[in-house]
Design an enzyme around this catalytic site. Structure first.
Site, PDB file in Angstrom:
ATOM      1  N   SER A  33       0.960  -1.329  -0.016  1.00  0.00           N
ATOM      2  CA  SER A  33      -0.111   0.092   0.005  1.00  0.00           C
ATOM      3  C   SER A  33       0.781   1.290   0.130  1.00  0.00           C
ATOM      4  O   SER A  33       2.048   1.117  -0.208  1.00  0.00           O
ATOM      5  CB  SER A  33      -0.900  -0.237   1.274  1.00  0.00           C
ATOM      6  N   ARG A  86      -6.067  -7.776  -4.702  1.00  0.00           N
ATOM      7  CA  ARG A  86      -4.929  -7.452  -3.738  1.00  0.00           C
ATOM      8  C   ARG A  86      -5.012  -8.299  -2.404  1.00  0.00           C
ATOM      9  O   ARG A  86      -4.084  -8.660  -1.785  1.00  0.00           O
ATOM     10  CB  ARG A  86      -4.725  -6.089  -3.461  1.00  0.00           C
ATOM     11  N   LYS A 119      -4.466   9.284  -8.288  1.00  0.00           N
ATOM     12  CA  LYS A 119      -4.695   7.983  -7.372  1.00  0.00           C
ATOM     13  C   LYS A 119      -6.074   7.578  -7.797  1.00  0.00           C
ATOM     14  O   LYS A 119      -7.070   8.408  -7.236  1.00  0.00           O
ATOM     15  CB  LYS A 119      -4.476   8.315  -6.157  1.00  0.00           C
TER      16      LYS A 119
HETATM   17  S1  IVH Z   1       0.872   2.281  -6.367  1.00  0.00           S
HETATM   18  C1  IVH Z   1       3.941   0.278  -4.340  1.00  0.00           C
HETATM   19  N1  IVH Z   1      -0.450   3.984  -7.855  1.00  0.00           N
HETATM   20  O1  IVH Z   1      -3.975   2.862  -3.870  1.00  0.00           O
HETATM   21  C2  IVH Z   1       2.924   1.185  -4.505  1.00  0.00           C
HETATM   22  N2  IVH Z   1      -1.768   2.549  -6.264  1.00  0.00           N
HETATM   23  O2  IVH Z   1      -2.854   2.815  -1.318  1.00  0.00           O
HETATM   24  C3  IVH Z   1       1.369   0.322  -4.614  1.00  0.00           C
HETATM   25  N3  IVH Z   1      -3.714   3.124  -6.372  1.00  0.00           N
HETATM   26  O3  IVH Z   1      -3.736  -0.583  -3.318  1.00  0.00           O
HETATM   27  C4  IVH Z   1       0.306   1.029  -5.071  1.00  0.00           C
HETATM   28  N4  IVH Z   1      -4.138   4.491  -7.744  1.00  0.00           N
HETATM   29  O4  IVH Z   1      -5.307   0.242  -5.153  1.00  0.00           O
HETATM   30  C5  IVH Z   1      -0.543   3.076  -7.010  1.00  0.00           C
HETATM   31  N5  IVH Z   1      -1.533   5.365  -9.432  1.00  0.00           N
HETATM   32  C6  IVH Z   1      -1.701   4.520  -8.467  1.00  0.00           C
HETATM   33  C7  IVH Z   1      -2.882   4.138  -7.542  1.00  0.00           C
HETATM   34  C8  IVH Z   1      -2.569   3.286  -6.820  1.00  0.00           C
HETATM   35  C9  IVH Z   1      -4.878   3.922  -7.041  1.00  0.00           C
HETATM   36  C10 IVH Z   1      -4.531   2.481  -5.123  1.00  0.00           C
HETATM   37  C11 IVH Z   1      -4.043   0.973  -5.216  1.00  0.00           C
HETATM   38  C12 IVH Z   1      -3.295   0.670  -4.007  1.00  0.00           C
HETATM   39  C13 IVH Z   1      -3.869   1.894  -3.069  1.00  0.00           C
HETATM   40  C14 IVH Z   1      -2.622   2.151  -1.887  1.00  0.00           C
END
Ligand code: IVH
Length: 679
Positions: A84, A139, A118
């Site tokens: 996360s 996930r 995000k």
């Molecule tokens: S990167 C190592 N990029 O946010 C990084 N996550 O809080 C892992 N999410 O479970 C996640 N948009 O469901 C990443 N552009 C984005 C994202 C994103 C939404 C969500 C994803 C993740 C959660 C983490």
């Protein structure tokens, strides 16, 4: 059955074309053919595959319709944990994040980041082997999730097959499954119609749709996908930049964010944040912040992780547009038109960056449909400048018997009855003339052109008069003095006198205009005219029962009800009586349609110039009461022109057309001694 070579070739060609168009549409956002042309190719492929079932393959574009329901989801263990993100909520926290990262990496230089929104959906992992989608998983808790391959295969923006020259032996792509705002609204509409579940937000809709055992239902849900990272991979040399890895994913057929950017420094990140925040409302999908990832992959490895989140990435969150809070009570607000709107009183909470303690519940139907009860924990949404609204109750958290809000039977402002019109969701107060919530509108309406036509009494002036406490109801208008008016803002002696003259002049009106001026709901000009014709006076309306009201042309049960309820309020009647005392009048002696002989039926008159002792409106009413039509312009069909003093161009036209011309004496004869004061 053997397959002709030409068929095998056509099928291969169709699949290739369809895949190309899918890519152009979903990944490059640049479609080159119309939906109809796409459908034509698609149907041709379906038809060939039906004729030659031995040629159907798992990765054919036709194989997205879902399959027979499963009994449960298998567990999938993630070989590379799905992490996360840490959050930042302010610029200082972003600067802190960047500074710590530089210290850890022992870098003096600015760090470059890969930035993207995000998305508010559900994280999934897609495993491709030899270019084919072989497994999709949620996930879950980050270590293991559920195998949802059958469901994910139905999502059109997820390629079943990768494209390009360098296809990796094995690659796991990660990203978000979500639903666009419009798609969610459309889904909720159909869910409502079919009695299904309504989703409070895109995340719930995505999760609910992906966790269905019947993938055929998932296929009907408008889900979409956006990649944001790579998990395990074999047999490919990936670029050592986060940004370029994402471009690589796009090259092999996967959708990535259109808003993705490589930024040179943390200050560029802060600018990006503001730019996306201000564009938030215009996007087709909900986002809850932006994500920044250190662009240099080697440095990502060096930075490593803390517990469940990488040290090299951060989510800079936007102010939440949706929060939960307690519904303390429901009040009913009376609008300018008398409509009662339920307003939620909330335990104060920050939404979208501001404190909110009230939200709209729209109307009673919505409350019942959503089953919102006083005391519930509720989801509040405030997007952009829109009024905050109660989205839904959190029913799982309801642990006591709670009461539904009740529509009051009487107006909270004036105590009049509250009435719901059949077939409408709104409830309204019937205290039209004296309800404080409605009186500005009531007075504006009374003064309007088609009502008593009081020249100079505009909306602004009405508001001033009420706000200063100079008038409470329309009847008070006739008590205004020159002194009072001169004391008003931007009111010169001359215009004050003009207004008094206009008020004086407005007293002489017609019954139809007067009835219309009362502003009874759904009593427009035509209905007012029909009522005037039928009842010939205002007092019979005070006590007319529903049945006799319905005998009037154009008056149905709803309008009859409105009239009845209006005059049932003693205060409305009192105001009408005061108006009469103040000298508001119309031509009398006319006993109503049911008693007045229709001596002028079938005739059409035009009135021009000024008549003695009455206005043109009043003269017209007398003619109409006898069955005549009154028109504004002379034509060959005109029976006669009634010409008073200075009749103007109409006289010349009547003469030219040979239309009969009647003077004042002739007019008096026409209406047989029924002039005001003549009886
Ligand atoms: S990167 C190592 N990029 O946010 C990084 N996550 O809080 C892992 N999410 O479970 C996640 N948009 O469901 C990443 N552009 C984005 C994202 C994103 C939404 C969500 C994803 C993740 C959660 C983490």
């Amino acid at each position: 059955m053997s397959v002709p070579k030409s068929i095998t070739a056509e099928i291969a060609q169709l699949r290739k074309e369809l895949e190309q168009h899918n890519y152009l549409y979903h990944v490059l956002d640049a479609p080159q053919i119309t939906d109809q042309d796409y459908d034509r190719l698609f149907r041709r492929l379906q038809q060939l595959e039906q004729e030659y079932p031995q040629l159907v393959s798992q990765d054919s574009p036709t194989q997205r319709v879902g399959s027979a329901p499963a009994s449960h989801f298998e567990t999938v263990t993630h070989e590379v944990a799905m992490l996360s993100l840490d959050n930042a909520f302010a610029d200082e926290e972003m600067l802190d994040f960047d500074r710590k990262l530089r210290e850890r990496l022992e870098q003096e230089v600015e760090l470059a980041y890969c930035a993207e929104p995000k998305l508010d959906g559900l994280a999934v992992s897609l495993l491709y082997e030899a270019g084919e989608l072989v497994r999709a998983a949620t996930r879950g808790d980050g270590r293991s999730g559920e195998n949802i391959t059958a469901n994910v295969r139905t999502i059109n923006s997820i390629p079943l097959k990768l494209r390009g020259d360098v296809i990796p032996r094995r690659i796991e792509v990660r990203g978000e499954v979500y639903m666009e705002v419009a798609a969610l609204a459309a889904l909720n509409r159909t869910q409502l119609e079919s009695g299904g579940k309504v989703f409070a937000n895109p995340r719930n809709a995505a999760a609910g749709s992906l966790r269905l055992l019947d993938s055929r239902i998932t296929a009907s849900r408008p889900l979409t996908f956006c990649s944001y990272g790579i998990g395990q991979n074999e047999g490919v040399e990936l670029p050592l930049s986060q940004y370029r890895q994402m471009l690589y994913l796009r090259d092999i057929g996967l959708p990535i964010s259109r808003l993705i950017e490589r930024l040179d420094s943390v200050s560029a990140c802060l600018k990006y944040y503001r730019r996306i925040l201000s564009a938030r409302e215009k996007l087709a999908f909900d986002i809850d912040g932006v994500v920044f990832k250190l662009d240099n992959i080697a440095w990502q490895r060096e930075a490593g992780f803390v517990s469940r989140a990488p040290r090299w990435a951060i989510a800079y969150k936007f102010p939440a547009q949706e929060v939960t809070t307690r519904l303390l009570d429901v009040d009913f607000q009376v609008g300018r038109t008398g409509a009662l709107t339920p307003v939620a009183r909330l335990e104060p909470v920050a939404v979208g960056g501001v404190m909110v303690s009230n939200a709209t519940l729209h109307n009673m139907d919505e409350i019942l449909r959503k089953d919102i009860r006083i005391g519930d924990l509720v989801i509040i949404r405030r997007a952009g400048d829109v009024i905050p609204e109660v989205v839904a109750p959190v029913v799982q958290q309801r642990d006591a018997e709670l009461e539904l809000p009740q529509m009051p039977s009487h107006c909270p402002v004036c105590g009049s009855e509250v009435l719901q019109q059949s077939g409408q969701a709104v409830f309204r107060c019937v205290g039209g003339l004296f309800c404080a919530a409605q009186r500005k509108e009531a007075i504006k309406h009374y003064a309007s052109r088609k009502a008593l036509d009081i020249e100079g009494l505009g909306d602004k002036l009405v508001e001033q008069l009420i706000d200063l406490g100079l008038i409470d109801s329309v009847a008070d208008l006739y008590d205004l003095t020159l002194e009072q008016l001169c004391g008003l803002e931007r009111m010169a002696l001359k215009s004050a006198q003009n207004l008094l003259d206009a008020l004086d002049k407005s007293r002489a009106t017609t019954l139809a205009r007067f009835i219309y001026a009362l502003g009874i709901r759904e009593v427009g000009e035509a209905t007012a005219e029909a009522l005037a014709k039928y009842f010939a006076d205002i007092t019979p309306l005070f006590d007319a029962d529903i049945e006799s009201l319905q005998r009037v042309e154009d008056v149905g049960p709803v309008v009859a009800d409105n009239i009845r309820h209006f005059f049932d309020q003693a205060e409305n009647r009192a105001i009408v009586e005061r108006l009469l005392q103040k000298g508001v009048n119309w031509p009398r002696g006319d006993a109503g349609q049911h008693q007045q002989a229709q001596t002028l039926a079938g005739k059409t008159y035009v009135i021009s110039g000024s008549l003695e002792g009455m206005s043109r409106d009043q003269a017209g009413a007398l003619l109409k009461a006898r069955g005549a039509r009154v028109s504004g312009s002379v034509s060959a069909k005109t029976t006669a022109l009634i010409a008073g003093d200075s009749p103007g161009s109409k006289l010349a036209k009547a003469e030219a057309l040979g239309v009969e011309i009647i003077d004042q004496t002739g007019f008096n004869r026409l209406i047989e001694g029924s002039l005001p004061g003549d009886e």
